[in-house]
Design an enzyme around this catalytic site. Structure first.
Site, PDB file in Angstrom:
ATOM      1  N   ASP A   1      48.186 -47.654 -58.874  1.00 26.37           N
ATOM      2  CA  ASP A   1      47.059 -46.517 -58.724  1.00 26.37           C
ATOM      3  C   ASP A   1      46.790 -46.155 -57.215  1.00 26.37           C
ATOM      4  OD1 ASP A   1      47.342 -45.063 -61.427  1.00 26.37           O
ATOM      5  OD2 ASP A   1      45.958 -46.966 -61.869  1.00 26.37           O
TER       6      ASP A   1
ATOM      7  N   ASP B   1      49.417 -53.003 -55.860  1.00 30.93           N
ATOM      8  CA  ASP B   1      48.588 -52.408 -56.657  1.00 30.93           C
ATOM      9  C   ASP B   1      49.320 -51.109 -57.049  1.00 30.93           C
ATOM     10  OD1 ASP B   1      46.181 -51.389 -57.899  1.00 30.93           O
ATOM     11  OD2 ASP B   1      46.180 -49.947 -56.249  1.00 30.93           O
TER      12      ASP B   1
END
Length: 218
Positions: A15, A13
């Protein structure tokens, strides 16, 4: 407690997992909530880890989610300044074999590339963005597409995540999940196979065949 897992592919991922952009994201959404009369605390329960379109469909189903997201993305691009990388992220990415890792993000491709550059991290050729999926996290589609980009079965991939929606997505895709707690502070699902504060706690060593053994430093 130390742990280890064997894997061939690494899916990240962005953020909260590679870049600590929490302050930027919350500032933008706070302004949007204030403008549109949306309860900010309720909004925050659904923002992290999700595509903007799906967040707006949940909290403001009466609005044109796609049009709102276009405006939010333009604002985010304008506000992007120095975004710190999660500690140890750059060194950990540099330690991975070429072609064996990808970014799987709920951000658009343009925002993802800009944020990674702003944080001083490499922009991978292999990237699954919000533009590339029909169903965002917590649906397994994003991470299944990430595994397909690597040419690996899901069971041979490990997911690095910080948000509930992303952890659920990786778990639903049949992958081991390592929760990165630096930005979020906690793992809300109980589904992650391992938890670390940041990448400085991780080490890699050769495993069987093409696999690498990922483990927590003792």
């Amino acid at each position: 407690m130390s742990w280890q897992m064997q894997c061939e592919g690494f899916l990240f991922d962005m953020d909260g997992t590679l870049v600590d952009s929490t302050v930027l994201i919350e500032r933008i959404w706070h302004g949007w909530a204030l403008k549109n009369g949306i309860d900010f605390d309720f909004l925050m329960q659904h923002v992290h880890g999700r595509r903007g379109v799906e967040t707006i469909e949940i909290v403001a189903p009466h609005m044109d989610a796609k049009a709102e997201v276009v405006a939010l993305l333009a604002q985010e691009m304008e506000m992007m300044e120095d975004i710190p990388a999660i500690p140890g992220a750059a060194a950990f990415l540099a330690s991975l074999p070429a072609g064996r890792w990808a970014v799987v993000t709920s951000a658009s491709r343009a925002i993802a590339q800009a944020k990674l550059r702003a944080a001083g991290l490499p922009v991978p050729d292999l990237l699954v963005s919000s533009d590339d999926v029909e169903n965002g996290k917590p649906h397994p589609e994003p991470y299944l597409k990430g595994a397909a980009l690597l040419g690996l079965p899901p069971s041979r991939c490990v997911v690095f995540e910080d948000a509930e929606a992303g952890i659920r997505s990786g778990h639903a895709a049949g992958m081991n999940v390592v929760a990165i707690l630096h930005a979020s502070g906690h793992e809300p699902t109980g589904l992650a196979g391992a938890k670390v504060a940041h990448y400085d706690e991780l080490t890699l060593r050769p495993g069987e065949g093409a696999a690498l053994i990922l483990e927590q430093r003792s």
